[in-house]
Design a protein around this motif. Structure first.
Motif, PDB file in Angstrom:
ATOM      1  N   GLN A   1       0.821  -1.201   0.000  1.00 62.35           N
ATOM      2  CA  GLN A   1       0.000   0.000   0.000  1.00 62.35           C
ATOM      3  C   GLN A   1       0.858   1.255   0.000  1.00 62.35           C
ATOM      4  O   GLN A   1       0.524   2.251  -0.654  1.00 62.35           O
ATOM      5  CB  GLN A   1      -0.942   0.000   1.210  1.00 62.35           C
ATOM      6  CG  GLN A   1      -1.946   1.139   1.228  1.00 62.35           C
ATOM      7  CD  GLN A   1      -2.914   1.095   0.057  1.00 62.35           C
ATOM      8  OE1 GLN A   1      -3.100   0.052  -0.562  1.00 62.35           O
ATOM      9  NE2 GLN A   1      -3.518   2.215  -0.258  1.00 62.35           N
ATOM     10  N   ALA A   2       1.988   1.227   0.695  1.00 69.26           N
ATOM     11  CA  ALA A   2       2.865   2.402   0.741  1.00 69.26           C
ATOM     12  C   ALA A   2       3.409   2.736  -0.644  1.00 69.26           C
ATOM     13  O   ALA A   2       3.490   3.910  -1.020  1.00 69.26           O
ATOM     14  CB  ALA A   2       4.009   2.155   1.713  1.00 69.26           C
ATOM     15  N   LEU A   3       3.771   1.727  -1.431  1.00 73.00           N
ATOM     16  CA  LEU A   3       4.284   1.983  -2.774  1.00 73.00           C
ATOM     17  C   LEU A   3       3.208   2.591  -3.663  1.00 73.00           C
ATOM     18  O   LEU A   3       3.491   3.423  -4.525  1.00 73.00           O
ATOM     19  CB  LEU A   3       4.824   0.688  -3.383  1.00 73.00           C
ATOM     20  CG  LEU A   3       6.090   0.137  -2.701  1.00 73.00           C
ATOM     21  CD1 LEU A   3       6.507  -1.196  -3.318  1.00 73.00           C
ATOM     22  CD2 LEU A   3       7.234   1.138  -2.796  1.00 73.00           C
ATOM     23  N   ARG A   4       1.953   2.197  -3.478  1.00 78.68           N
ATOM     24  CA  ARG A   4       0.860   2.824  -4.227  1.00 78.68           C
ATOM     25  C   ARG A   4       0.708   4.290  -3.823  1.00 78.68           C
ATOM     26  O   ARG A   4       0.487   5.165  -4.656  1.00 78.68           O
ATOM     27  CB  ARG A   4      -0.445   2.073  -3.982  1.00 78.68           C
ATOM     28  CG  ARG A   4      -0.463   0.647  -4.522  1.00 78.68           C
ATOM     29  CD  ARG A   4      -1.838   0.006  -4.322  1.00 78.68           C
ATOM     30  NE  ARG A   4      -1.884  -1.324  -4.894  1.00 78.68           N
ATOM     31  CZ  ARG A   4      -1.673  -2.445  -4.234  1.00 78.68           C
ATOM     32  NH1 ARG A   4      -1.390  -2.397  -2.944  1.00 78.68           N
ATOM     33  NH2 ARG A   4      -1.724  -3.609  -4.830  1.00 78.68           N
ATOM     34  N   LEU A   5       0.850   4.553  -2.533  1.00 76.49           N
ATOM     35  CA  LEU A   5       0.688   5.924  -2.052  1.00 76.49           C
ATOM     36  C   LEU A   5       1.824   6.829  -2.524  1.00 76.49           C
ATOM     37  O   LEU A   5       1.618   8.020  -2.760  1.00 76.49           O
ATOM     38  CB  LEU A   5       0.618   5.933  -0.522  1.00 76.49           C
ATOM     39  CG  LEU A   5      -0.620   5.264   0.082  1.00 76.49           C
ATOM     40  CD1 LEU A   5      -0.484   5.184   1.597  1.00 76.49           C
ATOM     41  CD2 LEU A   5      -1.889   6.004  -0.297  1.00 76.49           C
ATOM     42  N   LEU A   6       3.009   6.284  -2.688  1.00 74.37           N
ATOM     43  CA  LEU A   6       4.119   7.095  -3.196  1.00 74.37           C
ATOM     44  C   LEU A   6       3.842   7.582  -4.610  1.00 74.37           C
ATOM     45  O   LEU A   6       4.306   8.649  -5.012  1.00 74.37           O
ATOM     46  CB  LEU A   6       5.419   6.290  -3.161  1.00 74.37           C
ATOM     47  CG  LEU A   6       6.077   6.155  -1.790  1.00 74.37           C
ATOM     48  CD1 LEU A   6       7.226   5.163  -1.837  1.00 74.37           C
ATOM     49  CD2 LEU A   6       6.568   7.513  -1.296  1.00 74.37           C
ATOM     50  N   ALA A   7       3.078   6.800  -5.379  1.00 76.40           N
ATOM     51  CA  ALA A   7       2.726   7.216  -6.739  1.00 76.40           C
ATOM     52  C   ALA A   7       1.661   8.300  -6.747  1.00 76.40           C
ATOM     53  O   ALA A   7       1.608   9.136  -7.648  1.00 76.40           O
ATOM     54  CB  ALA A   7       2.254   6.015  -7.550  1.00 76.40           C
TER      55      ALA A   7
END
Length: 252
Positions: A59-65
């Protein structure tokens, strides 16, 4: 952790700070546990075992985008009381407890480098910083930074071609030249990809003073920046058959 986040900020590295705000036993994580998630997927810190860590990382990698932040609930069963704005991941790998993890996304402000020392150049730095940009003056021989969102040349005829060429070759998203329409056209006509240079830089808002011109340029940079991606829905939870041998007790 604070020293590490300060280092990441100084290096202009985006990250997600994951903080456990609620832990319903049995879980290996406790309220207040924290971890950092970096753009390459590296995690520093602790927010639970392998399965909880995997859910937080995904989920964190999605939020970085997207640049968004969210509250993530990791639960072994169906969540009967989801909160507005909460992302819920059903993860039967947990040991029977539930974790609520706040994911705070920290994205460095857009870097705007300004060449020149005249009134407009100084106003670009001052107004840019007040508007939340990372606006910095740059020397004539200073190459464009690879993470620059914009390069604005306001040198009044000095080294313009060389500075613009360097910014274009570096692939800077926004390259602007402070000049009259006639002189700007003459300068960019001799450049490869000169049509990418915004000149006269700035939106046509009738700007006359140096701060007004700076405001028009910064508004154009904002208007032309790419729209952020919205974080997609989390991936489905793993099926029971996909769980590591030993069931949920291995990873909570």
């Amino acid at each position: 952790m604070s020293d590490r986040t300060e280092t990441l900020r100084s290096q202009r590295t985006p990250y997600v700070l994951a903080t456990v705000v609620r832990a319903e036993r049995p879980t290996s994580a406790k309220t207040g546990d924290r971890a950092l998630v970096l753009p390459d997927g590296t995690m520093e810190g602790f927010v639970g075992g392998e399965c909880a860590e995997s859910a937080v990382r995904d989920q964190a990698l999605r939020l970085l985008a997207s640049g968004e932040s969210t509250l993530l609930r990791i639960t072994p069963g169906a969540d009967s009381s989801p909160l507005d704005g909460m992302v819920t991941v059903t993860n039967p790998c947990l040991s029977g407890g539930t974790l609520d993890v706040f994911l705070e996304t920290v994205i460095p402000p857009a870097l705007v480098t300004v060449h020149g020392d005249g009134p407009v150049a100084r106003a670009l730095v001052d107004v840019g910083r007040a508007a939340g940009f990372d606006a910095r003056p740059a020397g004539a021989a200073e190459p464009p930074r690879p993470d620059a969102a914009a390069v604005v040349v306001a040198t009044h005829g000095r080294d313009e071609e060389a500075l613009l060429t360097a910014a274009l070759r570096a692939g800077v998203p926004y390259v602007g030249l402070i000049a009259s329409r006639k002189r700007g056209a003459a300068v960019t006509a001799s450049l490869e990809d000169g049509d990418r240079v915004r000149t006269p830089a700035g939106l046509d808002i009738g700007a006359r003073t140096a701060p007004e011109i700076a405001l028009s340029v910064l508004a154009e940079i904002l208007a032309r920046r790419p729209a952020p991606e919205h974080a997609p829905a989390p991936t489905p939870a793993p099926r029971e058959a996909d769980q590591p041998e030993g069931g949920g007790h291995c990873c909570g």
